[in-house]
Design an enzyme around this catalytic site. Structure first.
Site, short mmCIF file in Angstrom:
data_model
loop_
_atom_site.label_atom_id
_atom_site.label_comp_id
_atom_site.label_asym_id
_atom_site.label_seq_id
_atom_site.Cartn_x
_atom_site.Cartn_y
_atom_site.Cartn_z
N GLU A 140 -5.88 2.37 2.40
CA GLU A 140 -4.51 2.20 2.88
C GLU A 140 -4.04 3.59 3.34
O GLU A 140 -4.84 4.51 3.45
CB GLU A 140 -3.62 1.62 1.77
CG GLU A 140 -4.16 0.30 1.22
CD GLU A 140 -3.29 -0.31 0.11
OE1 GLU A 140 -2.07 -0.07 0.09
OE2 GLU A 140 -3.84 -1.03 -0.73
N LYS A 153 -3.21 2.53 9.30
CA LYS A 153 -4.51 2.66 8.63
C LYS A 153 -5.61 3.03 9.62
O LYS A 153 -6.79 2.94 9.30
CB LYS A 153 -4.86 1.35 7.92
CG LYS A 153 -3.84 0.91 6.88
CD LYS A 153 -4.27 -0.42 6.27
CE LYS A 153 -3.10 -1.16 5.66
NZ LYS A 153 -3.46 -2.56 5.31
N ARG A 170 -2.55 -13.75 -1.09
CA ARG A 170 -3.11 -12.50 -1.60
C ARG A 170 -2.94 -12.44 -3.11
O ARG A 170 -1.85 -12.76 -3.63
CB ARG A 170 -2.36 -11.28 -1.01
CG ARG A 170 -2.23 -11.29 0.49
CD ARG A 170 -3.58 -11.11 1.17
NE ARG A 170 -4.18 -9.82 0.90
CZ ARG A 170 -4.03 -8.74 1.66
NH1 ARG A 170 -3.29 -8.79 2.75
NH2 ARG A 170 -4.61 -7.60 1.35
#
Ligand SMILES: [Zn+2]
Length: 285
Positions: free
Chosen positions: A3, A59, A262
């Site tokens: 990240e 990213k 998620r």
């Protein structure tokens, strides 16, 4: 899962170790790596070029070349860029080898195989980056941005923070830590947040990402820096993959549930789904 803090660390490593070198030639071992242009052209544009800079946007890891091209990596889940020969199997994890002057090599290794690379000219790069949301560690990222951008949305706050068009660089590890710090349940609807909660969220985004950068990233599984060293921020996580363990802020227990597909880690007592009992000012560091 690199990240913002992990890609930032790799970028700083490249600035110190690789910028100024010449790329003599490149070997693509996994053709699935190259998204754009053809593999042949990609390799051709990497031959005999100088590496003039390295930067990060969201990213994306961007290696600047003296030809005016940019070599852009998205390390996705398990991408590693290593200046030391990888000794680990499987050998199929090696996707790209960049041969530098002075007999040095830069290896792109990814055992998940999801890393992607592009060779872009200046116009293509600008277009590629144009839809990304603001950089949360830059001065221009003010506390009023998120409520203006998403404050009327009825969507859940967690997937909104993961949306790179809304805000750049946040993935599944830091988002759980950020929401814990801000005392926000990951399923809270954006349009139900109070002004104090937006302020707490802004502070939590900045402090968690800054701490991640300071600790040279989070190594839960695959992340390594350019010299194959793990990060340190995994030692500072409060909720990510801590399900079943006591919450550091109350008597309760951290749980893991799917939110918007998620896996999500939070304390249901500190992060109330109905938003009650929030004071948004708690700091547990
Ligand atoms: Zn708690």
């Amino acid at each position: 899962m690199p990240e913002l803090p992990e890609v930032e660390t790799i970028k700083e490593d490249l600035r110190g170790l690789v910028v100024g070198s010449t790329l003599e030639w490149a070997e693509v071992l996994a053709p699935s790596l190259v998204e754009q242009p053809s593999t042949e052209e990609f390799v051709g544009r990497l031959e005999g070029v100088g590496i003039t800079g390295a930067r990060r946007r969201a990213k994306h890891l961007i290696v600047e070349l003296d030809s005016g091209d940019s070599l852009v990596f998205q390390l996705k889940i398990g991408g590693q860029l290593l200046l030391v020969p990888p000794v680990e199997e499987p050998l199929t994890a090696l996707m790209l080898v960049l041969h530098l002057d002075g007999d040095r090599r830069l290896f792109l290794r990814d055992e998940t195989g999801f890393t992607r690379a592009r060779m872009l000219d200046a116009g293509e790069l600008e277009e590629r980056l144009s839809s990304l949301g603001p950089e949360p560690l830059e001065d221009g990222f003010e506390a009023d941005y998120l409520p203006r951008a998403i404050g009327s949305r009825r969507a859940q706050i967690k997937p909104l923070l993961l949306d790179q068009k809304v805000i750049s660089g946040i993935g599944n590890i830091y988002v759980d830590e950020i929401l814990y710090d801000a005392r926000l349940h990951p399923r809270r609807k954006a349009n139900t947040l109070s002004e104090e909660e937006w302020q707490a969220l802004h502070r939590a985004i900045r402090s968690n990402l800054a701490a991640g950068v300071e600790h040279r990233g989070t190594t839960v599984r695959l992340y390594r820096d350019v010299l194959d060293r793990p990060g340190e921020h995994q030692n500072y996580l409060r909720v990510f993959e801590k399900h079943g363990q006591p919450c550091p802020g109350c008597e309760g227990e951290v749980v893991r549930e799917k939110v918007s597909g998620r896996p999500s880690h939070f304390c249901p007592a500190c992060q109330r789904e109905d938003g009650s009992g929030q004071d948004g000012q708690l700091e547990l560091r």
